[in-house]
Scaffold this motif. Structure first.
Motif, mmCIF file in Angstrom:
data_model
loop_
_atom_site.group_PDB
_atom_site.id
_atom_site.type_symbol
_atom_site.label_atom_id
_atom_site.label_comp_id
_atom_site.label_asym_id
_atom_site.label_seq_id
_atom_site.Cartn_x
_atom_site.Cartn_y
_atom_site.Cartn_z
ATOM 1 N N ILE A 119 0.761 -1.026 0.110
ATOM 2 C CA ILE A 119 -0.021 0.032 0.011
ATOM 3 C C ILE A 119 0.861 1.183 0.032
ATOM 4 C CG2 ILE A 119 -1.612 1.435 1.474
ATOM 5 C CD1 ILE A 119 -2.627 -1.362 2.322
ATOM 6 N N LYS A 120 1.945 1.336 0.797
ATOM 7 C CA LYS A 120 2.780 2.503 1.111
ATOM 8 C C LYS A 120 3.628 2.575 -0.556
ATOM 9 C CE LYS A 120 3.547 1.604 5.905
ATOM 10 N NZ LYS A 120 4.356 1.227 6.671
ATOM 11 N N GLN A 121 3.907 1.508 -1.065
ATOM 12 C CA GLN A 121 4.658 1.479 -2.277
ATOM 13 C C GLN A 121 3.484 2.174 -3.570
ATOM 14 O OE1 GLN A 121 7.760 0.583 -2.593
ATOM 15 N NE2 GLN A 121 7.673 1.558 -4.640
ATOM 16 N N MET A 122 2.249 1.952 -3.518
ATOM 17 C CA MET A 122 1.207 2.305 -4.282
ATOM 18 C C MET A 122 1.033 3.844 -3.981
ATOM 19 S SD MET A 122 -1.383 -1.179 -4.355
ATOM 20 C CE MET A 122 -2.523 -0.475 -5.436
ATOM 21 N N ILE A 123 1.112 4.192 -2.911
ATOM 22 C CA ILE A 123 0.846 5.699 -2.369
ATOM 23 C C ILE A 123 1.957 6.430 -2.986
ATOM 24 C CG2 ILE A 123 0.689 7.198 -0.734
ATOM 25 C CD1 ILE A 123 -0.738 5.363 0.979
ATOM 26 N N ASN A 134 -15.718 3.030 -0.079
ATOM 27 C CA ASN A 134 -15.653 1.604 -0.622
ATOM 28 C C ASN A 134 -14.492 1.233 -1.517
ATOM 29 O OD1 ASN A 134 -18.404 1.071 0.602
ATOM 30 N ND2 ASN A 134 -19.470 2.192 -1.117
ATOM 31 N N PHE A 135 -13.526 1.988 -1.582
ATOM 32 C CA PHE A 135 -12.518 1.864 -2.202
ATOM 33 C C PHE A 135 -11.619 0.945 -1.745
ATOM 34 C CE2 PHE A 135 -8.065 2.567 -3.455
ATOM 35 C CZ PHE A 135 -8.131 2.437 -4.678
ATOM 36 N N ILE A 136 -11.171 -0.280 -2.634
ATOM 37 C CA ILE A 136 -9.951 -1.121 -2.207
ATOM 38 C C ILE A 136 -9.239 -1.437 -3.172
ATOM 39 C CG2 ILE A 136 -9.761 -3.601 -1.462
ATOM 40 C CD1 ILE A 136 -12.541 -3.743 -0.518
ATOM 41 N N PRO A 137 -7.712 -1.005 -2.937
ATOM 42 C CA PRO A 137 -6.866 -1.287 -3.996
ATOM 43 C C PRO A 137 -6.633 -2.515 -4.614
ATOM 44 C CG PRO A 137 -5.958 0.044 -2.030
ATOM 45 C CD PRO A 137 -7.039 -0.722 -1.565
ATOM 46 N N GLU A 138 -6.159 -2.532 -5.733
ATOM 47 C CA GLU A 138 -6.340 -3.907 -6.592
ATOM 48 C C GLU A 138 -5.197 -4.685 -6.009
ATOM 49 O OE1 GLU A 138 -5.697 -5.746 -10.952
ATOM 50 O OE2 GLU A 138 -5.811 -3.596 -10.805
ATOM 51 N N GLY A 139 -5.362 -6.114 -5.463
ATOM 52 C CA GLY A 139 -4.332 -6.770 -5.017
ATOM 53 C C GLY A 139 -4.286 -6.981 -3.595
ATOM 54 N N ILE A 140 -5.148 -6.080 -3.086
ATOM 55 C CA ILE A 140 -4.787 -5.883 -1.442
ATOM 56 C C ILE A 140 -6.264 -6.473 -0.865
ATOM 57 C CG2 ILE A 140 -4.488 -4.210 0.712
ATOM 58 C CD1 ILE A 140 -2.247 -4.442 -1.147
ATOM 59 N N LYS A 141 -6.055 -7.281 0.361
ATOM 60 C CA LYS A 141 -7.064 -7.654 0.979
ATOM 61 C C LYS A 141 -7.792 -6.430 1.613
ATOM 62 C CE LYS A 141 -4.904 -10.811 3.566
ATOM 63 N NZ LYS A 141 -3.400 -10.689 2.923
ATOM 64 N N SER A 142 -9.136 -6.759 1.836
ATOM 65 C CA SER A 142 -10.041 -5.581 2.393
ATOM 66 C C SER A 142 -9.770 -5.513 3.887
ATOM 67 C CB SER A 142 -11.590 -5.862 2.015
ATOM 68 O OG SER A 142 -11.793 -7.365 2.730
ATOM 69 N N ALA A 143 -9.526 -6.590 4.413
ATOM 70 C CA ALA A 143 -9.066 -6.568 5.810
ATOM 71 C C ALA A 143 -7.837 -5.664 6.151
ATOM 72 C CB ALA A 143 -9.002 -7.808 6.624
ATOM 73 N N SER A 144 -6.919 -5.990 5.303
ATOM 74 C CA SER A 144 -5.499 -5.261 5.230
ATOM 75 C C SER A 144 -5.551 -3.843 5.002
ATOM 76 C CB SER A 144 -4.377 -5.846 4.575
ATOM 77 O OG SER A 144 -4.261 -7.178 4.550
ATOM 78 N N TRP A 145 -6.519 -3.658 4.231
ATOM 79 C CA TRP A 145 -6.967 -2.152 3.715
ATOM 80 C C TRP A 145 -7.465 -1.476 5.021
ATOM 81 C CZ3 TRP A 145 -5.310 1.776 1.092
ATOM 82 C CH2 TRP A 145 -6.231 2.966 0.863
ATOM 83 N N GLN A 152 -3.292 13.224 7.849
ATOM 84 C CA GLN A 152 -3.881 13.695 6.569
ATOM 85 C C GLN A 152 -3.263 12.915 5.619
ATOM 86 O OE1 GLN A 152 -4.087 17.873 6.260
ATOM 87 N NE2 GLN A 152 -5.129 18.179 8.507
ATOM 88 N N PHE A 153 -4.113 12.607 4.099
ATOM 89 C CA PHE A 153 -3.332 11.989 3.275
ATOM 90 C C PHE A 153 -2.061 12.542 2.740
ATOM 91 C CE2 PHE A 153 -3.078 10.803 -1.176
ATOM 92 C CZ PHE A 153 -2.867 9.404 -1.243
ATOM 93 N N ARG A 154 -2.098 14.001 2.875
ATOM 94 C CA ARG A 154 -0.472 14.706 2.092
ATOM 95 C C ARG A 154 0.324 14.490 2.878
ATOM 96 N NH1 ARG A 154 -0.203 19.794 4.634
ATOM 97 N NH2 ARG A 154 -1.667 20.262 6.066
ATOM 98 N N PHE A 155 0.423 14.125 4.149
ATOM 99 C CA PHE A 155 1.354 13.741 4.961
ATOM 100 C C PHE A 155 1.922 12.330 4.643
ATOM 101 C CE2 PHE A 155 -0.660 16.955 7.785
ATOM 102 C CZ PHE A 155 0.546 17.946 7.649
ATOM 103 N N THR A 157 -4.532 7.702 -4.971
ATOM 104 C CA THR A 157 -4.802 9.375 -4.767
ATOM 105 C C THR A 157 -5.611 9.500 -3.620
ATOM 106 O OG1 THR A 157 -6.655 9.177 -6.171
ATOM 107 C CG2 THR A 157 -4.609 9.333 -7.323
ATOM 108 N N GLU A 158 -5.441 10.897 -3.270
ATOM 109 C CA GLU A 158 -6.103 11.264 -2.101
ATOM 110 C C GLU A 158 -7.843 10.959 -2.313
ATOM 111 O OE1 GLU A 158 -6.641 15.482 0.552
ATOM 112 O OE2 GLU A 158 -5.433 15.330 -1.069
ATOM 113 N N ARG A 159 -8.432 11.047 -3.750
ATOM 114 C CA ARG A 159 -9.733 11.002 -3.993
ATOM 115 C C ARG A 159 -10.117 9.293 -3.728
ATOM 116 N NH1 ARG A 159 -12.476 11.347 -9.977
ATOM 117 N NH2 ARG A 159 -14.738 10.872 -9.231
ATOM 118 N N ASP A 160 -9.066 8.442 -4.061
ATOM 119 C CA ASP A 160 -9.295 6.969 -3.561
ATOM 120 C C ASP A 160 -9.455 6.932 -2.111
ATOM 121 O OD1 ASP A 160 -9.373 6.404 -6.418
ATOM 122 O OD2 ASP A 160 -7.090 6.163 -6.407
#
Length: 463
Positions: free
Chosen positions: A9-13, A27-38, A49-52, A19-22
């Protein structure tokens, strides 16, 4: 696996794939990431805050930490598997020709091992396994803190009932969610970390079918218990910020320490909760206070405190420690707090488990009227080879090592607590069935008993 997902997840960020919108979409879940981990990742960063989160330097440092932690966990997992595969942690099983040879070669690790930790020292950088009793943070019934709290709850519920004052004193001593307690319990480590092999005792167990009160042979489990006269653990209790209004809490703590000294607070978890009898010896007490009056004067009376830097200190050793706690005023029975009806557990019955603080101990002595066969666990004590076949003979159950060569001549024969519990359960099941038959049918009790005896006799005669 969670750490690996967090690292991805950190690598994808960092790469802009999240993105901040995601981030702000529920209901957004990154591709290849388990919902529980997200969900876990978002919950742990809910106040940021996302920008940090997008700072490259912080992300790279966090990803490196994740990699190091994953490498450590994999190494620890590998060492754990090696420890479980050691011969002294492997149960004996039958194998070989005709399944008659009993050896660790055909065994498996015990279902339950004594709690142990991989520790490091300056002299051994590879790390060694050291057994210990957890002070807290694990399952409540499996820790020293949990055993103390259970005893304290029994005493207060017996003397005061389930009142707000009972809850208040328990929370003051042991803490509650978001609030630390008065006492800190350390883990208890062996005085001699080199545990001899003869300090382990194996015991078999089978699951009981509640519908028939009969054992389920397929659901067999094997446990490894610690025992021995020289099996001594060292424990430390730390009190912090005790105040004058903690008089009742300290009185209860003094009672608990005396009970621990007398063996009234058994240890153990899981299926053996409350079976581990221990006897504590108090070696030292050290008191440190910024002032020599107030609480110090109320606790120690005329004893003089020595000045040591900014602290006023007092040290007691040996029997003086026990005498100090025995001199404290005990928790008193309060008729105004106690309910008029006997206290009941949440299930609706009067429970000695919950309210048995001062109910005493029931000691029974039984006489054996018929032959009893309770086989020892582990390796058979007697074995011969006749005509090329292995013939094994098991002695009666004893508190002894699983390996026959370590048992010695003097054995401590015993009836396992699990066997006694199974016997009582079996009797209860028959009584329950008899009551059901009497309610459903007008057959007299003696006819019912004779019928059961005839069935048993017929089964025995028919082999």
């Amino acid at each position: 696996a969670n750490r690996e997902d967090h690292s991805r997840i950190k690598q994808m960020i960092m790469e802009g794939k999240i993105t901040e919108r995601d981030w702000n979409q529920p209901n957004f879940i990154p591709e290849g990431i388990k919902s529980a981990s997200w969900k876990e990742f978002k919950d742990s960063h809910a106040t940021i805050q996302f920008r940090f989160l997008t700072n490259p330097k912080n992300l790279e440092k966090s990803i490196t930490n994740d990699k190091n932690h994953i490498a450590f966990l994999k190494s620890y997992r590998s060492r754990t598997r090696q420890e479980l595969a050691q011969p002294f942690n492997t149960d004996f099983r039958a194998g070989g020709p005709f399944n008659r040879e009993i050896s660790k070669e055909y065994g498996k690790p015990y279902d339950t091992l004594f709690m142990r930790m991989l520790s490091w020292s300056a002299s051994n950088k590879e790390g060694v396994w050291e057994v210990y009793i957890p002070g807290s943070t694990i399952k409540p019934g499996s820790t020293i803190k949990g055993a103390f709290r259970k005893r304290a709850s029994q005493i207060l519920k017996t003397l005061w009932g389930e009142t707000p004052k009972t809850t208040e004193v328990l929370n003051r001593i042991f803490g509650t969610q978001g609030k630390r307690g008065l006492v800190f319990f350390s883990d208890a480590y062996l005085a001699d970390p080199e545990v001899p092999k003869s300090s382990w005792c194996a015991m078999d167990s089978v699951k009981m079918d509640p519908a028939t009160a009969q054992p389920i042979e397929e659901a067999k489990a094997d446990y490894l218990f610690a025992y021995g006269e020289n099996l001594s653990f060292q424990l430390r209790l730390d009190l912090q910020d005790i105040a004058e209004q903690d008089r009742e809490a300290f009185s209860l703590l003094s009672q608990l320490i005396q009970d621990f000294h007398q063996g009234e607070i058994p240890l153990g978890g899981e299926k053996t909760n409350g079976m581990g009898w221990v006897q504590a010896e108090m070696t030292a007490l050290e008191w440190q206070s910024a002032q020599d009056d107030g609480v110090s004067k109320k606790l120690f009376g005329t004893r003089s405190l020595e000045k040591n830097g900014i602290w006023h200190t007092l040290k007691l050793h040996g029997d003086a420690v026990l005498s100090f706690f025995e001199s404290k005023e005990p928790v008193r029975f309060d008729a105004n707090r106690l309910p008029k009806t006997p206290p009941k557990a949440a299930q609706g019955f009067i429970s000695h488990r919950s309210f048995g603080g001062f109910c005493g101990t029931l000691s029974l002595e039984g006489e054996v009227l018929t032959p009893i066969s309770v086989s020892e666990s582990g390796e058979p004590s007697f074995r011969i080879i006749k005509d090329g076949e292995h013939i094994n003979g098991w002695d009666f159950f004893s508190i002894a090592p699983a390996e026959a060569s370590l048992r010695g001549d003097e054995k401590r024969y015993a009836l396992p607590a699990k066997s006694i519990r199974g016997m009582v359960r079996h009797i209860y099941w028959h009584l329950r069935q008899a009551r059901y038959c009497l309610v459903q049918s007008p057959i007299p009790v003696w006819q019912l008993a004779v019928s059961r005896w005839r069935v048993a006799e017929h089964s025995q005669n028919s082999g």
